[in-house]
Motif scaffolding. Structure first.
Motif, short mmCIF file in Angstrom:
data_model
loop_
_atom_site.label_atom_id
_atom_site.label_comp_id
_atom_site.label_asym_id
_atom_site.label_seq_id
_atom_site.Cartn_x
_atom_site.Cartn_y
_atom_site.Cartn_z
N PHE A 123 125.28 29.81 143.62
CA PHE A 123 126.09 31.02 143.44
C PHE A 123 125.54 31.88 142.30
O PHE A 123 125.51 33.10 142.39
CB PHE A 123 127.56 30.67 143.17
N LEU A 124 125.11 31.21 141.25
CA LEU A 124 124.55 31.93 140.11
C LEU A 124 123.35 32.76 140.57
O LEU A 124 123.21 33.95 140.23
CB LEU A 124 124.16 30.91 139.02
N MET A 125 122.48 32.13 141.35
CA MET A 125 121.30 32.83 141.85
C MET A 125 121.70 34.02 142.73
O MET A 125 121.23 35.14 142.54
CB MET A 125 120.45 31.85 142.66
N TRP A 126 122.63 33.81 143.64
CA TRP A 126 123.04 34.90 144.55
C TRP A 126 123.77 36.00 143.81
O TRP A 126 123.61 37.18 144.11
CB TRP A 126 123.94 34.36 145.67
N HIS A 215 130.21 39.99 137.76
CA HIS A 215 129.11 39.36 138.50
C HIS A 215 128.97 37.96 137.91
O HIS A 215 128.63 37.83 136.74
CB HIS A 215 127.79 40.11 138.32
N GLY A 216 129.24 36.97 138.72
CA GLY A 216 129.21 35.61 138.19
C GLY A 216 130.60 35.01 138.23
O GLY A 216 130.94 34.17 137.39
N ALA A 217 131.42 35.49 139.19
CA ALA A 217 132.79 34.97 139.31
C ALA A 217 132.86 33.86 140.34
O ALA A 217 133.58 32.87 140.16
CB ALA A 217 133.74 36.10 139.69
N LEU A 218 132.08 34.00 141.42
CA LEU A 218 132.15 33.00 142.50
C LEU A 218 131.71 31.62 142.00
O LEU A 218 132.19 30.60 142.48
CB LEU A 218 131.24 33.40 143.67
N LEU A 219 130.81 31.60 141.04
CA LEU A 219 130.28 30.30 140.58
C LEU A 219 131.35 29.45 139.90
O LEU A 219 131.15 28.25 139.67
CB LEU A 219 129.06 30.48 139.67
N TYR A 220 132.50 30.08 139.59
CA TYR A 220 133.60 29.29 139.02
C TYR A 220 134.42 28.57 140.10
O TYR A 220 135.17 27.66 139.79
CB TYR A 220 134.52 30.18 138.15
N ALA A 221 134.24 28.99 141.37
CA ALA A 221 135.02 28.37 142.46
C ALA A 221 134.80 26.85 142.51
O ALA A 221 135.78 26.10 142.54
CB ALA A 221 134.69 29.03 143.79
#
Ligand code: G3H
Length: 541
Positions: A123-126, A215-221
């Protein structure tokens, strides 16, 4: 293939993307963590597009990679109430746990975090376009940071586990939590830099509201369940949404005790103003910077070029510590520029998953337009793009541009570009870069390249009072994370490092008693029977 042609074909077609990287994409994230429960949001969501665009027969367009909840003020207040209740004026379970018990929770969290490493890294990469390799490094650096923090906390606790006797007064001095902490991190290190405030805040016994960056919110899922299972209810609350709408009302309640923000001074100042009792608010801030490099004649040019390339362009210059303006002594300016431009044009560029890639698409929407504006402004005012094809743009990709000669009337001289545009000036007198630093709004770091110890020494003494780190023949950087990381003027407030962060998220407090027979008896009784967690001499092994 010419560089320009290669850029025109930089974006992949969907079929070109390695299948393994598409796992869990798109990620429709509906959960948020509130008072020990993962709630599911069925209101509006924010669409997330990757900096990696997708090509097809008609051109290229942003790639949809997921959605996250756009919560409202109501949920933000619920998160605040949960954190306030969990703290309970310092009487809550978490703030009164022993240090050893809090460390135990944190160790369990590390274990759970490592289990979801692959998803977080992907996720971080994307989400921010960071190379896969650097995304992995960010994850590993964060794990190391947590482990180092726990070791530093054990050291701190060991020092505090004995009594001090001065002037016939017995004292036990420890560090205690501050209360409710609001943590917000930046998009360029959405995991690592957010955690450099979150982890010390938690482990010192504070309760937290965390809002991941845009930017970088999904990686917390993938991390929500770990936070939820490991920490007592209300200790950590994770909310998503538009910062501008949700955060000022939280500050206006006066119930936030510490603001841990890595972002801009504009945001920090606006939020501080909302707090009704500024004296009750502690701020731990990592803000803007415009770190200069000063290249002196006599410098090892190969080394200076190598470090300046890294300093200016690691993660496309999207680092607060990046070198953002280069001052080169006039007699070596041509030689430096020739080698520098050549080195930049040889950098591998492309998609974040490609082996050895260095330059990747930039993270923020509209960023390439802004970078083009800076370049056009500089060109109109007399600068040239020194490297062939520099500033070539396609969608979210911007090939690094070296601008020379730059002067004070150009925007790029003053503005923090936070991207792959590199302004270069030549100077005859060392007073020119020094004056630039004196007049700058920022004061984070500087790099000096040279070989004459006398000349370098003459610069160190005045410059350590302008910035907070002078790097010799080395790029500017935050690490090692045990080193103090801070800045002057609009660059920071408070100092972060593994050990300093434990201090900024806590306050010294003590129990003291005149050394009378009765008091000695009381203290001995409390300590011997482990009646208090604060007044104790337990030694963490
Ligand atoms: O954006 C600022 C980061 O703290 C930079 O960290 O120098 O280790 O890349 P770094």
């Amino acid at each position: 293939m010419m560089l320009n042609e290669k850029i025109q074909k930089i974006f992949p077609r969907f079929a070109d993307i390695p299948e393994i990287l598409l796992k869990d994409i798109p990620c429709i994230q509906t959960g948020y963590l509130l008072n020990g429960e993962i709630h599911s949001w069925d209101g509006p969501r924010q669409e997330v597009f990757s900096p990696v665009w997708l090509a097809d027969d008609t051109g290229q367009a942003p790639f949809f990679i997921g959605e996250y909840p756009l919560l409202t003020e109501t949920e933000a207040f619920q998160a605040l109430d949960a954190a306030v209740d969990a703290y309970d004026h310092g009487r809550g379970m978490w703030p009164t746990l022993s240090v050893a018990e809090r460390i135990d929770h944190m160790e369990r969290f590390i274990f759970r975090m490592i289990e979801v490493k692959d998803r977080v890294v992907r996720f971080l990469m994307w989400e921010v376009g960071k190379s896969l390799q650097d995304s992995e490094k960010e994850f590993d650096r964060t794990i190391k940071y947590i482990n180092d923090t726990l070791e530093a906390l054990k050291d701190l606790d060991r020092i505090s586990s004995s009594f001090t006797i001065e002037e016939d007064i017995i004292g036990q001095i420890r560090r205690a939590p501050m209360g409710v902490v609001l943590c917000m991190g930046p998009f360029n290190y959405p995991l690592n830099e957010t955690f450099t405030t979150l982890i010390p805040a938690l482990v010192m016994g504070n309760t937290v509201i965390l809002k991941p960056p845009k930017h970088g919110a999904l990686l917390y899922a993938p991390l929500l369940a770990a936070f939820c299972d490991v920490f007592p209810k209300g200790v950590i609350n994770i909310i998503y949404g538009e910062g501008k709408k949700m955060i000022p009302p939280l500050m206006a309640t006066g119930k936030i005790n510490v603001l841990g923000l890595i972002g801009t001074s504009k945001t920090a100042n606006a939020l501080k103003k909302q707090h009704p009792n500024p004296n009750r608010l502690r701020c731990v801030l990592g803000l803007e910077a415009k770190n200069p490099a000063i290249v002196l004649k006599g410098a090892d040019l190969d080394l200076a070029v190598r470090e300046c390339v890294l300093g200016c362009l690691s993660f496309n210059g999207q680092r607060c510590t990046a070198l953002k303006i280069l001052f080169v002594e006039a007699s070596i300016a041509d030689a430096f520029l020739e080698r520098f431009a050549k080195a930049i044009n040889a950098l591998p560029f492309g998609m974040p998953w490609q082996e050895g890639v260095f330059v990747t698409p930039v993270a923020e929407k509209g960023k390439t337009d802004y970078l083009q504006e800076l370049v056009s402004d500089a060109i109109i005012k007399g600068a040239k793009v020194v490297n062939a094809d520099g500033a070539t743009t396609l969608g979210s990709f911007f090939f690094p541009a070296v601008l020379y000669p730059v002067h004070h009337q150009m925007r790029v001289y003053h503005e923090e570009q936070f991207g792959p545009v590199i302004p270069v000036l030549s100077f005859d007198s060392i007073s020119e870069p020094v004056e630039y630093m004196i007049n700058s709004s920022y004061g984070q770091q500087v790099s000096i390249f040279g070989s004459d110890p006398d000349q370098i020494a003459r610069l160190i003494d005045p410059l350590v009072n302008q910035v907070c780190r002078v790097n010799i023949n080395s790029q500017c950087q935050r690490g090692p994370d045990t080193f103090p990381f801070t800045g002057r003027k609009d660059s920071a407030e408070g100092t972060l490092s593994v050990s300093d962060a434990l201090r900024v998220f806590s306050i010294r407090t003590l129990v003291a008693a005149k050394k009378t027979g009765l008091n000695k008896q009381i203290i001995t009784d409390i300590v011997r029977d482990h009646k208090s967690k604060f007044l104790a001499t337990d030694f963490i092994l």
